[in-house]
Design a protein around this motif. Sequence first.
Motif, short mmCIF file in Angstrom:
data_model
loop_
_atom_site.label_atom_id
_atom_site.label_comp_id
_atom_site.label_asym_id
_atom_site.label_seq_id
_atom_site.Cartn_x
_atom_site.Cartn_y
_atom_site.Cartn_z
N ARG A 180 33.66 48.53 49.46
CA ARG A 180 32.31 48.07 49.10
C ARG A 180 32.05 48.31 47.60
O ARG A 180 31.57 47.43 46.90
CB ARG A 180 31.27 48.82 49.94
CG ARG A 180 29.83 48.43 49.61
CD ARG A 180 28.83 49.14 50.49
NE ARG A 180 28.78 50.56 50.23
CZ ARG A 180 27.96 51.40 50.85
NH1 ARG A 180 27.15 50.95 51.81
NH2 ARG A 180 27.95 52.69 50.56
N ASN A 181 32.40 49.50 47.14
CA ASN A 181 32.16 49.83 45.72
C ASN A 181 33.01 48.97 44.79
O ASN A 181 32.57 48.56 43.73
CB ASN A 181 32.45 51.32 45.47
CG ASN A 181 31.50 52.20 46.26
OD1 ASN A 181 30.43 51.76 46.65
ND2 ASN A 181 31.89 53.44 46.52
N GLU A 182 34.25 48.71 45.21
CA GLU A 182 35.18 47.94 44.36
C GLU A 182 34.81 46.45 44.30
O GLU A 182 35.25 45.74 43.41
CB GLU A 182 36.61 48.06 44.89
CG GLU A 182 37.24 49.42 44.61
CD GLU A 182 38.66 49.53 45.16
OE1 GLU A 182 39.17 48.52 45.68
OE2 GLU A 182 39.22 50.63 45.09
N ASN A 183 34.05 45.98 45.29
CA ASN A 183 33.78 44.55 45.39
C ASN A 183 32.34 44.15 45.07
O ASN A 183 31.92 43.04 45.41
CB ASN A 183 34.20 44.03 46.77
CG ASN A 183 35.70 43.95 46.90
OD1 ASN A 183 36.32 42.95 46.57
ND2 ASN A 183 36.32 45.03 47.37
N GLY A 184 31.61 45.04 44.45
CA GLY A 184 30.25 44.72 43.99
C GLY A 184 29.32 44.24 45.08
O GLY A 184 28.52 43.32 44.87
N VAL A 221 44.73 54.49 54.54
CA VAL A 221 44.37 53.16 55.03
C VAL A 221 44.23 52.21 53.84
O VAL A 221 43.47 52.47 52.90
CB VAL A 221 43.03 53.21 55.83
CG1 VAL A 221 42.62 51.79 56.24
CG2 VAL A 221 43.18 54.09 57.06
N VAL A 222 44.98 51.10 53.88
CA VAL A 222 44.87 50.08 52.82
C VAL A 222 44.31 48.76 53.37
O VAL A 222 43.93 47.88 52.61
CB VAL A 222 46.23 49.81 52.12
CG1 VAL A 222 46.69 51.06 51.38
CG2 VAL A 222 47.29 49.33 53.10
N ALA A 244 42.48 44.66 47.27
CA ALA A 244 43.03 43.52 46.52
C ALA A 244 44.25 43.91 45.68
O ALA A 244 45.14 43.09 45.44
CB ALA A 244 41.95 42.93 45.63
N ASP A 245 44.30 45.17 45.23
CA ASP A 245 45.41 45.56 44.35
C ASP A 245 46.67 45.99 45.11
O ASP A 245 47.68 46.33 44.50
CB ASP A 245 44.95 46.67 43.39
CG ASP A 245 44.46 47.91 44.12
OD1 ASP A 245 44.36 47.87 45.37
OD2 ASP A 245 44.17 48.93 43.46
N VAL A 246 46.61 45.97 46.45
CA VAL A 246 47.83 46.25 47.23
C VAL A 246 48.41 44.89 47.62
O VAL A 246 47.96 44.25 48.58
CB VAL A 246 47.53 47.11 48.48
CG1 VAL A 246 48.81 47.36 49.27
CG2 VAL A 246 46.88 48.43 48.09
N GLN A 247 49.39 44.46 46.85
CA GLN A 247 49.96 43.12 47.07
C GLN A 247 50.55 42.98 48.46
O GLN A 247 51.33 43.83 48.89
CB GLN A 247 51.03 42.85 46.01
CG GLN A 247 50.83 41.49 45.39
CD GLN A 247 51.95 41.16 44.41
OE1 GLN A 247 52.65 42.03 43.93
NE2 GLN A 247 52.11 39.88 44.11
N GLY A 248 50.13 41.91 49.15
CA GLY A 248 50.66 41.64 50.49
C GLY A 248 49.91 42.35 51.60
O GLY A 248 50.24 42.16 52.78
#
Length: 303
Positions: A180-184, A221-222, A244-248
Motif C-alpha cells: 500500500r505504501n509503495e503504490n501510493g 512474502v513477496v 513490482a521490483d521482484v521480477q516474475g
Amino acid sequence: MKEIQFKRAQLEDREIISHYFEHHTSRSCERTFANVYLWSRQYPVTWAVVEDTLVFKSEDENHLAFAYPAGEPHKVKKTLEVLMEYSRDREVPFQMYNVTPEYFAQLEEWYPGRFQIEYVRDDADYVYEAEKLATLSGKKLHGKRNHINKFKSTYEDRWSYEKMTKDNVEDCFQMALKWRNENGCEDDPEKRGEICVTLNSLRLLEELGLTGGVLRIDGDVVAFTIGEPICEDTFVVHIEKAYADVQGAYPMINQQFVEHECRDYQYVNREEDTGAEGLRKAKLSYRPVFLVEKGTVTEKSAV
C-alpha cells in the motif's frame, strides 16, 4: 407498493445470499458472497429478497440501478415488474447493471424489443482454462514460461509456495501494508478502495470461505493471491498482489496458485481490467478462452 427493505450485506447474511448464488449460477465475478460483502463497503450496494429472488440495488443521490435478480425464471419476471414499479415510484428510469448476454436474452424473450443493452468492455471478466494457466503450454504462452523459468533459476532454493492459512495470513497482511505504501494508495481513491478490500479479505479469510496462496523468497512474502469457487466448473481470483521490483513475482504467484488450488476447475475467472491499459494488455497476454460480457440495460425510449 409494499416498501422493500434493502440492507447492506453482513457476515450473518452469507448463508442466504450464497444459497441464491449456488442455485442460480453465473460465471460473472460479482456472484459470490465474499465479493458482495467486501465491495459493499466501498460502493452503495444493498440487497433484499424480492418475490423469492435475490436483488442487489446500487443507489446514491445521482443514480438507481439493479443487478439482474437471482432466482427461478418465473419468479425473476415477477421481480422485474416490482423493480420497474419501484423505479417509477421514485420517478427515475428503470436500469440494470452487470447484465450478461444470457440474462439479456431472457429479458428479450419476456419483453421483445422493449429494452436495450450497452456492453461495457471495461467490466468484462477474463476467463482462462485452468490447465493452460497451470502448465503455460503452447507457443502463445512461451513468454510466460520464460518468466517462470527465469524466476526459478534466479531464486532457485530460495523461493517457496504455500497455501494461505491462519498461521501465515498475518505475514500477508504486513506485506499488503507495505505494498500500500509503495503504490501510493492513500492519494488514489480507487487504489485505496482496492487495498481496503484486500486487507478485509485477509482479515476475514475464514469467515468468507476464501482460498489463498502465498509466494515467499528467503522466507519473506513477496506475493499472494485470494479467490474462491464461483460455480461448479469455475474458480474466481479476486485479489493478486506482488512487489513490482521482484521480477516474475506476478506470473509466478498466478501459475503456482492455479497449479495448487484450481486444478479441480475447468476455468479460472481473473475478473475485469477496469479499462486500465496495462492491466488489459497483461490479461490478454494470458490468452483468455472467453470474456464474460456485462452491460447496462435501459428501457428504449418511447418514440
